[in-house]
Design a protein around this motif. Structure first.
Motif, PDB file in Angstrom:
ATOM      1  N   LYS A   1       7.424  54.601  36.792  1.00 33.86           N
ATOM      2  CA  LYS A   1       6.639  55.776  37.172  1.00 33.86           C
ATOM      3  C   LYS A   1       7.198  56.423  38.425  1.00 33.86           C
ATOM      4  CE  LYS A   1       3.063  53.288  39.724  1.00 33.86           C
ATOM      5  NZ  LYS A   1       1.650  53.038  39.891  1.00 33.86           N
TER       6      LYS A   1
ATOM      7  N   SER B   1      10.142  61.575  33.577  1.00 38.75           N
ATOM      8  CA  SER B   1      10.611  62.904  34.019  1.00 38.75           C
ATOM      9  C   SER B   1      11.272  62.850  35.393  1.00 38.75           C
ATOM     10  CB  SER B   1       9.453  63.905  34.028  1.00 38.75           C
ATOM     11  OG  SER B   1       8.898  64.029  32.752  1.00 38.75           O
TER      12      SER B   1
ATOM     13  N   GLN C   1      13.886  55.293  26.999  1.00 41.63           N
ATOM     14  CA  GLN C   1      12.737  56.198  26.884  1.00 41.63           C
ATOM     15  C   GLN C   1      11.793  56.068  28.075  1.00 41.63           C
ATOM     16  OE1 GLN C   1      11.817  58.753  24.745  1.00 41.63           O
ATOM     17  NE2 GLN C   1      13.994  58.543  24.291  1.00 41.63           N
ATOM     18  N   GLY C   2      11.690  54.885  28.652  1.00 37.72           N
ATOM     19  CA  GLY C   2      10.837  54.710  29.826  1.00 37.72           C
ATOM     20  C   GLY C   2      11.246  55.614  30.970  1.00 37.72           C
TER      21      GLY C   2
ATOM     22  N   LYS D   1      10.551  59.415  29.850  1.00 33.92           N
ATOM     23  CA  LYS D   1       9.126  59.766  29.926  1.00 33.92           C
ATOM     24  C   LYS D   1       8.646  59.942  31.364  1.00 33.92           C
ATOM     25  CE  LYS D   1       7.835  57.674  25.551  1.00 33.92           C
ATOM     26  NZ  LYS D   1       7.219  56.532  24.879  1.00 33.92           N
TER      27      LYS D   1
END
Length: 119
Positions: free
Chosen positions: A115, A72, A66-67, A70
């Motif tokens: 990120k 994208s 999921q990291g 999320k």
């Protein structure tokens, strides 16, 4: 390839530490997990230790958790993440024929704080 294989040995001094890395998204893939189910994976290329700015390996595969979802991410995106340096055994074992061709190597595990970097 041997050059980078040797470079992973440099991670031995960092074993057990959690560090920040940068990388580029290479591609998505699939594997069969230990329970026999298909699992999505993500290939990251050119893994750099953010602190030392040195390339530590040419690639690493992670489960597409999921990291990563999320964040994208798309192919070619640059990202930063934190991961733990861990030792693992790799190679071929066949107990019936007393074959044990394993070696110790180092990997990154438990990626967090993923990120996408702005271009």
């Amino acid at each position: 390839m041997l050059f980078f294989r040797h470079m992973r040995k440099a991670l031995a001094a960092e074993q057990g530490k959690r560090k920040k890395f940068s990388a580029t998204v290479g591609r998505l893939g699939k594997k069969i997990n230990y329970k026999g189910y298909s699992e999505e994976t993500i290939l990251l290329n050119r893994i750099v230790d953010v602190e030392t700015e040195k390339v530590i390996t040419d690639h690493v595969w992670f489960s597409y958790t999921q990291g990563f979802v999320k964040a994208s991410l798309t192919l070619g995106d640059k990202l930063e993440f934190e991961a733990r340096v861990k030792e693992y055994r790799k190679g071929y074992v066949n107990k019936n024929y007393k074959i044990n061709n394993t070696t110790t190597d180092f990997k990154l595990s438990h990626p967090t704080k993923i990120k996408k970097m702005s271009v």
